[in-house]
Design a protein around this motif. Structure first.
Motif, PDB file in Angstrom:
ATOM      1  N   LEU A   1      -1.530  -2.590 -64.893  1.00 29.22           N
ATOM      2  CA  LEU A   1      -2.692  -2.383 -64.031  1.00 29.22           C
ATOM      3  C   LEU A   1      -2.311  -2.563 -62.566  1.00 29.22           C
ATOM      4  O   LEU A   1      -2.698  -1.745 -61.713  1.00 29.22           O
ATOM      5  N   ALA A   2      -1.542  -3.591 -62.256  1.00 28.72           N
ATOM      6  CA  ALA A   2      -1.123  -3.832 -60.873  1.00 28.72           C
ATOM      7  C   ALA A   2      -0.318  -2.662 -60.348  1.00 28.72           C
ATOM      8  O   ALA A   2      -0.462  -2.253 -59.187  1.00 28.72           O
ATOM      9  N   ASP A   3       0.539  -2.094 -61.190  1.00 29.03           N
ATOM     10  CA  ASP A   3       1.369  -0.956 -60.772  1.00 29.03           C
ATOM     11  C   ASP A   3       0.511   0.276 -60.493  1.00 29.03           C
ATOM     12  O   ASP A   3       0.749   0.999 -59.530  1.00 29.03           O
ATOM     13  N   ARG A   4      -0.494   0.491 -61.320  1.00 28.83           N
ATOM     14  CA  ARG A   4      -1.355   1.674 -61.138  1.00 28.83           C
ATOM     15  C   ARG A   4      -2.261   1.551 -59.916  1.00 28.83           C
ATOM     16  O   ARG A   4      -2.618   2.559 -59.307  1.00 28.83           O
ATOM     17  N   LEU A   5      -2.640   0.318 -59.572  1.00 31.70           N
ATOM     18  CA  LEU A   5      -3.540   0.123 -58.431  1.00 31.70           C
ATOM     19  C   LEU A   5      -2.808  -0.107 -57.113  1.00 31.70           C
ATOM     20  O   LEU A   5      -3.414  -0.019 -56.045  1.00 31.70           O
ATOM     21  N   HIS A   6      -1.527  -0.395 -57.172  1.00 28.25           N
ATOM     22  CA  HIS A   6      -0.767  -0.746 -55.978  1.00 28.25           C
ATOM     23  C   HIS A   6      -0.804   0.383 -54.927  1.00 28.25           C
ATOM     24  O   HIS A   6      -0.527   1.541 -55.216  1.00 28.25           O
TER      25      HIS A   6
END
Length: 469
Positions: free
Chosen positions: A77-82
């Motif tokens: 999730l963090a990677d997709r929202l970064h």
């Protein structure tokens, strides 16, 4: 300029409180130009989902029993929202849950967030409703299963493209800029603090050099109020001067507005912040007391705030910062109602039987020389004083004024006795501890009296009788 990398996000949760409840489903639509990718996952909240929530969103306990917990999907999730602008309906709700989940893992998460409800209000001010269902109907966008969060992110994407097409890039970019605009922060403050500020009632404190307390303020929305301080620092000299001095900030959340008002008043009086003036404690507090001299004849006596019985007395009028303020108020009342300054104790007679100066110029009806009966004068004086009359404490002892936030499911009880705020607690144990120490707590304060009298007078607060005298 509108950010090119966007992430439309929708969540399902076990409730409305990000500090207590958990995420059960995450749906993300990543957009960059015309390139779109979606990602969706159920999340095991590691707690039971309330029955009414299961009925609302269709996600049942058995649905998520084999789903990964948030810790297992956090990295993806963090990677997709970064590096993306987060767009959601009621964006602070979604952002608050994501941020809280990361905090439980000991990780920091920050992002710029855009709310479609606020965006719609800005671009379509003539319309009354701006929730997602209303947007779909009004703009004739595709609909689907309302309970599926993935449908929501596609709807949000459709709405965004409609804005680009119908409002134009320039208008949309300006609306986005205004929503994302960050205040001009003091150079010593960490910008991350603004993201940590809650959108709830409370009190905030600004500290300056050497940790000196500069200012105490209150708001029903801490985040909004503090941001407003720094957003206006270039337009208002006082705000600009305060902004330049702030080195540190702290805040206390309260359950409701009354709690924030009471806490602000107490902190200002106890700490004497440099930039606060209005709520400073008056050491010379005094009031007029109605005293019967003989049947039918009454006089006023000025008594100090410490000597007055604000609990039992029915004959107190006005709360004044000092003797001068009390005297000036009485002079104005005498002039307005043709009362005698000698009878009121505002003027000494030149000699026995000599009329007051006001009578000589036609502004007194002559009680000083027997032209008006003293009983009649007393009655007129009492009538004139009515608007200044203080309320006697209407309860047999201490009470608890209950404030509750249904959304956060928290409750706070403000313990009060004889117009004195003794303290506030969120548990029965805390209430009892306040009551046990009440004899040495608090002192009568006119700001607290006015706050409590106003709230109790409206009858809109829930009151618990805690003890008798």
């Amino acid at each position: 300029m509108i950010p090119a990398r966007l992430a439309f996000i929708a969540l399902e949760t076990t409730g409305a409180n990000p500090l207590r409840d958990r995420i059960t489903r995450i749906d993300v639509l990543e957009a960059e130009g015309d390139r779109v990718a979606t990602w969706s996952t159920l999340v095991n909240p590691q707690r039971s989902i309330p029955e009414f929530i299961q009925q609302v969103n269709g996600i049942r306990n058995e649905t998520v029993v084999d789903a990964p917990p948030f810790a297992q999907v956090a990295a993806e999730l963090a990677d997709r929202l970064h590096g993306r602008l987060l767009i959601a309906r009621h964006a602070r709700f979604n952002y608050g849950f994501v941020k809280s989940e990361f905090q439980r893992l000991g990780k920091s998460f920050r992002a710029d967030v855009l709310c479609t409800v606020r965006l719609s209000r800005k671009l379509f001010p003539a319309h009354q409703k701006h929730k997602l269902d209303s947007l779909m109907i009004r703009h004739d966008l595709a609909t689907g299963d309302r309970c599926r969060a993935l449908t929501d992110v596609h709807r949000l994407w459709q709405f965004w493209r409609l804005l680009q097409r119908d409002c134009g890039e320039e208008a949309l970019a300006e609306a986005v800029r205004q929503q994302l605009e960050r205040p001009s922060l003091p150079p010593h403050l960490d910008p991350a603090l603004l993201d940590d500020l809650p959108e709830s009632p409370g009190v905030y404190l600004f500290y300056g050099d050497n940790d000196a307390l500069l200012y105490v303020g209150k708001s029903v929305n801490l985040r909004q109020r503090v941001r407003a301080h720094f957003a206006s620092d270039l337009r208002d000299y006082k705000e600009m001067r305060l902004s330049q001095q702030v080195h540190r900030m702290h805040w206390h959340e309260t359950v409701g507005e009354l709690g924030a008002l009471l806490l602000e008043s107490r902190l200002v009086k106890e700490c004497q912040p440099i930039h606060n003036r209005r709520l400073r404690r008056s050491s010379d507090l005094c009031t007029w007391q109605w005293v019967q001299v003989v049947p039918g004849e009454c006089r006023l006596t000025l008594v100090s705030g410490q000597a007055a019985d604000f609990v039992r007395s029915e004959g107190l009028f006005g709360l004044f910062a000092n003797r001068r303020e009390a005297t000036e108020t009485l002079r104005e009342m005498a002039a307005a109602h043709q009362l005698c300054p000698i009878i009121l104790g505002l003027e000494r007679p030149a000699r026995p039987g000599r009329p007051c100066f006001a009578h000589q110029v036609g502004q007194c009806r002559g009680a000083c020389v027997g032209k008006e009966a003293l009983g009649v004068h007393s009655a007129r004086m009492l009538s004139a004083l009515t608007k200044l009359k203080l309320a006697a404490w209407p309860y047999p002892g201490a009470i608890g004024i209950v404030e509750r936030d249904e959304l956060r499911e928290v409750e706070e009880v403000h313990v009060v006795n004889g117009w004195r705020h003794l303290g506030s607690a969120r548990s029965e144990t805390g209430i009892q501890q306040i009551l046990l120490g009440q004899s040495g707590q608090g002192r009568f304060d006119r700001d607290t009296y006015r706050l409590l009298a106003a709230h109790l007078g409206k009858g809109r607060v829930r009151v618990r009788l805690l003890s008798e005298r």
